[in-house]
Design a protein around this motif. Sequence first.
Motif, PDB file in Angstrom:
ATOM      1  N   LEU A 158       0.848  -1.193   0.000  1.00 33.43           N
ATOM      2  CA  LEU A 158       0.000   0.000   0.000  1.00 33.43           C
ATOM      3  C   LEU A 158       0.892   1.255   0.000  1.00 33.43           C
ATOM      4  CD1 LEU A 158      -2.701  -1.330   2.442  1.00 33.43           C
ATOM      5  CD2 LEU A 158      -3.117  -0.527   0.125  1.00 33.43           C
ATOM      6  N   PRO A 159       0.342   2.394  -0.457  1.00 31.69           N
ATOM      7  CA  PRO A 159       1.171   3.601  -0.617  1.00 31.69           C
ATOM      8  C   PRO A 159       1.868   4.068   0.663  1.00 31.69           C
ATOM      9  CG  PRO A 159      -1.000   3.915  -1.617  1.00 31.69           C
ATOM     10  CD  PRO A 159      -1.032   2.591  -0.923  1.00 31.69           C
ATOM     11  N   ASN A 160       1.250   3.813   1.827  1.00 28.93           N
ATOM     12  CA  ASN A 160       1.864   4.318   3.064  1.00 28.93           C
ATOM     13  C   ASN A 160       2.963   3.396   3.609  1.00 28.93           C
ATOM     14  OD1 ASN A 160       0.309   2.222   4.085  1.00 28.93           O
ATOM     15  ND2 ASN A 160      -1.158   3.542   5.171  1.00 28.93           N
ATOM     16  N   HIS A 163       6.594   4.390   4.073  1.00 32.55           N
ATOM     17  CA  HIS A 163       6.787   5.643   4.819  1.00 32.55           C
ATOM     18  C   HIS A 163       6.509   5.504   6.313  1.00 32.55           C
ATOM     19  CE1 HIS A 163       7.221   7.965   1.119  1.00 32.55           C
ATOM     20  NE2 HIS A 163       6.228   7.244   0.619  1.00 32.55           N
ATOM     21  N   ILE A 164       5.619   4.568   6.657  1.00 34.51           N
ATOM     22  CA  ILE A 164       5.134   4.423   8.037  1.00 34.51           C
ATOM     23  C   ILE A 164       5.431   3.015   8.548  1.00 34.51           C
ATOM     24  CG2 ILE A 164       3.008   4.208   9.409  1.00 34.51           C
ATOM     25  CD1 ILE A 164       1.677   6.279   7.744  1.00 34.51           C
TER      26      ILE A 164
ATOM     27  N   GLN B 188       2.586  12.208  10.233  1.00 38.04           N
ATOM     28  CA  GLN B 188       2.663  12.176   8.771  1.00 38.04           C
ATOM     29  C   GLN B 188       1.291  12.486   8.170  1.00 38.04           C
ATOM     30  OE1 GLN B 188       4.524   8.873   6.802  1.00 38.04           O
ATOM     31  NE2 GLN B 188       5.940   8.463   8.501  1.00 38.04           N
ATOM     32  N   ASP B 195       2.504  12.349  -3.673  1.00 28.55           N
ATOM     33  CA  ASP B 195       2.628  10.947  -3.270  1.00 28.55           C
ATOM     34  C   ASP B 195       3.689  10.749  -2.192  1.00 28.55           C
ATOM     35  OD1 ASP B 195       4.885  11.346  -4.701  1.00 28.55           O
ATOM     36  OD2 ASP B 195       4.652   9.598  -6.019  1.00 28.55           O
ATOM     37  N   PRO B 197       4.561  11.800   1.796  1.00 30.28           N
ATOM     38  CA  PRO B 197       3.982  12.445   2.977  1.00 30.28           C
ATOM     39  C   PRO B 197       4.901  13.533   3.530  1.00 30.28           C
ATOM     40  CG  PRO B 197       4.939  10.335   3.560  1.00 30.28           C
ATOM     41  CD  PRO B 197       5.043  10.434   2.059  1.00 30.28           C
ATOM     42  N   TRP B 251      -4.123   9.134   6.128  1.00 29.85           N
ATOM     43  CA  TRP B 251      -2.897   8.591   5.526  1.00 29.85           C
ATOM     44  C   TRP B 251      -2.503   7.238   6.130  1.00 29.85           C
ATOM     45  CZ3 TRP B 251       0.249   7.743   1.848  1.00 29.85           C
ATOM     46  CH2 TRP B 251       1.618   7.557   1.994  1.00 29.85           C
ATOM     47  N   GLU B 252      -2.833   7.015   7.393  1.00 28.74           N
ATOM     48  CA  GLU B 252      -2.309   5.817   8.060  1.00 28.74           C
ATOM     49  C   GLU B 252      -3.279   4.640   8.107  1.00 28.74           C
ATOM     50  OE1 GLU B 252      -1.538   6.364  12.284  1.00 28.74           O
ATOM     51  OE2 GLU B 252      -3.665   6.650  12.710  1.00 28.74           O
ATOM     52  N   VAL B 254      -5.410   2.653   6.341  1.00 26.86           N
ATOM     53  CA  VAL B 254      -5.560   1.454   5.511  1.00 26.86           C
ATOM     54  C   VAL B 254      -4.247   0.671   5.551  1.00 26.86           C
ATOM     55  CG1 VAL B 254      -5.993   0.582   3.183  1.00 26.86           C
ATOM     56  CG2 VAL B 254      -7.223   2.616   4.011  1.00 26.86           C
ATOM     57  N   PRO B 255      -4.223  -0.621   5.888  1.00 30.85           N
ATOM     58  CA  PRO B 255      -5.358  -1.517   6.080  1.00 30.85           C
ATOM     59  C   PRO B 255      -5.671  -1.864   7.545  1.00 30.85           C
ATOM     60  CG  PRO B 255      -3.397  -2.829   5.699  1.00 30.85           C
ATOM     61  CD  PRO B 255      -2.962  -1.380   5.793  1.00 30.85           C
TER      62      PRO B 255
END
Lengths: 426, 426
Positions: A158-160, A163-164, B188, B195, B197, B251-252, B254-255
Amino acid sequence: MPITANNPNRKTWIKTPTNTDFPIQNIPFGVFLTRDDVITIGTRIGDTAIDLGALHQLGYFDEIPLTDDIFLQDSLNDFISDGKKTWRLVRNRIAEIFDTENDTLKTNKEHCKIVLFTLDEIEMQLPVTVGDYTDFYSSIEHATNVGTMFRDPDNALLPNWLHIPVGYHGRSSSIIPSGIPVHRPQGQKLINGTDKPIFGPSRLVDFELEMAFITTDANHLGEPIPIDEAEDYIFGLVLFNDWSARDIQKWEYVPLGPFLAKNFASSISPWIVTLDALEPYRVAGPKPLKEQLPYLQYKGDKSFDINLEVAIQPEKAKETIVSKSNFKHMYWNMSQQLAHHTINGCPVNSGDMMGSGTISGPTPDSYGSMLELSWRGEKPVPLKDGGSRKFIEDNDTVIMRGHCEKGGVRIGFGEVSTKLLPVFKK
Amino acid sequence: MPITANNPNRKTWIKTPTNTDFPIQNIPFGVFLTRDDVITIGTRIGDTAIDLGALHQLGYFDEIPLTDDIFLQDSLNDFISDGKKTWRLVRNRIAEIFDTENDTLKTNKEHCKIVLFTLDEIEMQLPVTVGDYTDFYSSIEHATNVGTMFRDPDNALLPNWLHIPVGYHGRSSSIIPSGIPVHRPQGQKLINGTDKPIFGPSRLVDFELEMAFITTDANHLGEPIPIDEAEDYIFGLVLFNDWSARDIQKWEYVPLGPFLAKNFASSISPWIVTLDALEPYRVAGPKPLKEQLPYLQYKGDKSFDINLEVAIQPEKAKETIVSKSNFKHMYWNMSQQLAHHTINGCPVNSGDMMGSGTISGPTPDSYGSMLELSWRGEKPVPLKDGGSRKFIEDNDTVIMRGHCEKGGVRIGFGEVSTKLLPVFKK
């Protein structure tokens, strides 16, 4: 302060089996019930359990500033609150007491009788009262496998994710020590092609191979922990089996995350191996695939080389090792996890537990769950006794083990072993 | 056993303001620090706080089987573990002690001096040590509003929502009592159209109007709680402000669900109003829109008619009431939530807290969050002082209040009031 307890040349007067997980260089901490039904904090060398409560009462820790009852408790929380300096003093002192060169305790038969236990004389308990439990999702291989199976192989992450250090809150009340059996959970499931859920036993009970770290009191409400201080607040690690019910999970988890699919049980190994004991096994972590925000950037080696394995043992049969992985595969390390967890000011306390998330390696035999090993059940995993498993069956025992090895010293975690019982009946 | 404490005709010799939330029919439980810096469990009638620890030491509870120190504690957990029968005996006895017809304590000046406090002599604490905190998502209006804004107005509710009282685990360590200020969290955020953060203060800090119930020890690992027994394990309720940072959340989440967007703080009202005290305010819940599985089907009235309101008070200005809602709007009731939570055998303990989720009503002035009230910031909410709010600004205080009223008796929760401070600086 030097960690003299880690001296690789030290030998002990306690008889230890070769290849033990618990040489004198380990000195883990746990809580156990003794043959006299007393609960105490203890440590272990080889196959000998050591009652630290009794040892302290007998004066062996007199030179360390400790409260009288610090080890006469049913959890390590207060000791952990004492902080890293105290943990180090105590481990160093224990190493001294059991060093072959030191015969003070060794020659005191009466003291030995009070302090030392064989393993069958004790019953291991949960080592901490877990205030809050957080589970991360920090293995890139695991996240990629799950994304490939359930979403899109071309956009598996997933896109995050890069980064996280993605994490979520879990349930503390169902964290149990090795040896406590777990009932197959029941719940709601949606059969493919229908739009009305049915109720019944989970048919897809799975393990997740994880490790968890235990923290001390780290910060106050509002205060972030800088990444370069994070390790000061980590007491040690345990093996962690994050039991999962995949069919319940699939139906419930959008949009707020897994809930009943996970909170029926999480099993841990009962001895906490300190971060100090793992010091010799530091390794560099994986290179970031995308630039990380400054609060997640770290210096030095923050990963640890810990060999992990999972075995399935059907009732009255031999175990089969179904996975071999390594803690060093984690994309996000513990310092990053703790810095992220507190960047918004979330308070972290003594006894809090933070799971790594499933630790899958790069090859199919290193995946950390049956979901991945059997690829959603498409490739059953063969067992030694001739059968096979897509997921865990009633009366199977799942066993996880972990150890480090370097320069002839092996530091291990023992095991977390949990039997899956049939559905609970009143 | 009859709940004689609820007798609507009873009057008390304690002076009480008209329209108080705390008439003698309420008798809530809380923990406070006294003028002598002693921590004790207490109750409240009108604007008088009553030290139950002292009252018990003076012999006023001698006919109830209680341990000597049950009220001399810094949390209600042990008292709650004593179970519903004991809670009822104690509430009934307190009603007797303070009844106008009873002058035993009233005429004992010395005892009154020890036992009674004005509100400015005490400092309210967290009433329980929260083991685990779960947050549900049980308002159909809230779930529909969120689904309409962020997904699809024609399919606003997710497929599982009408079948499952959706819930997830939250963070216990950041639950704080009314009066403790909260810093604006950092984290974030992804700016629309980018795209990568960025890091910084949340710009979309929000409240969520919730109530939370507190449980006693309910079950062992593996054992579900049947829905018709669920209320036996509910001690009482508080007002609950589930602080949320919408940009961090987006931003955080999903999922695995919301994490840092929520765990920086959740604020509660300090007096736990017992389920017994709410007995007269039972009402029927909403009719299910889809058939519910048997383990979620209940008999009788399991909803409660509790008027709720939220006010925003900017610094040095008057407050504006921005929402008026009601607890009875909840689609899933507490019995359903607890039956669902334990259907897989998840253990529930004394002091666990379960949030309702945002309690939005059917009309736009009854929505339970700024996200909904300002419709993602598109319709700023006017304030009395001339300004307006899309979300919460630095130094705003958010105040939630709740009360029931029927037949001339008003049972209230007091308030949970929390100031939002600017970002934490070391």
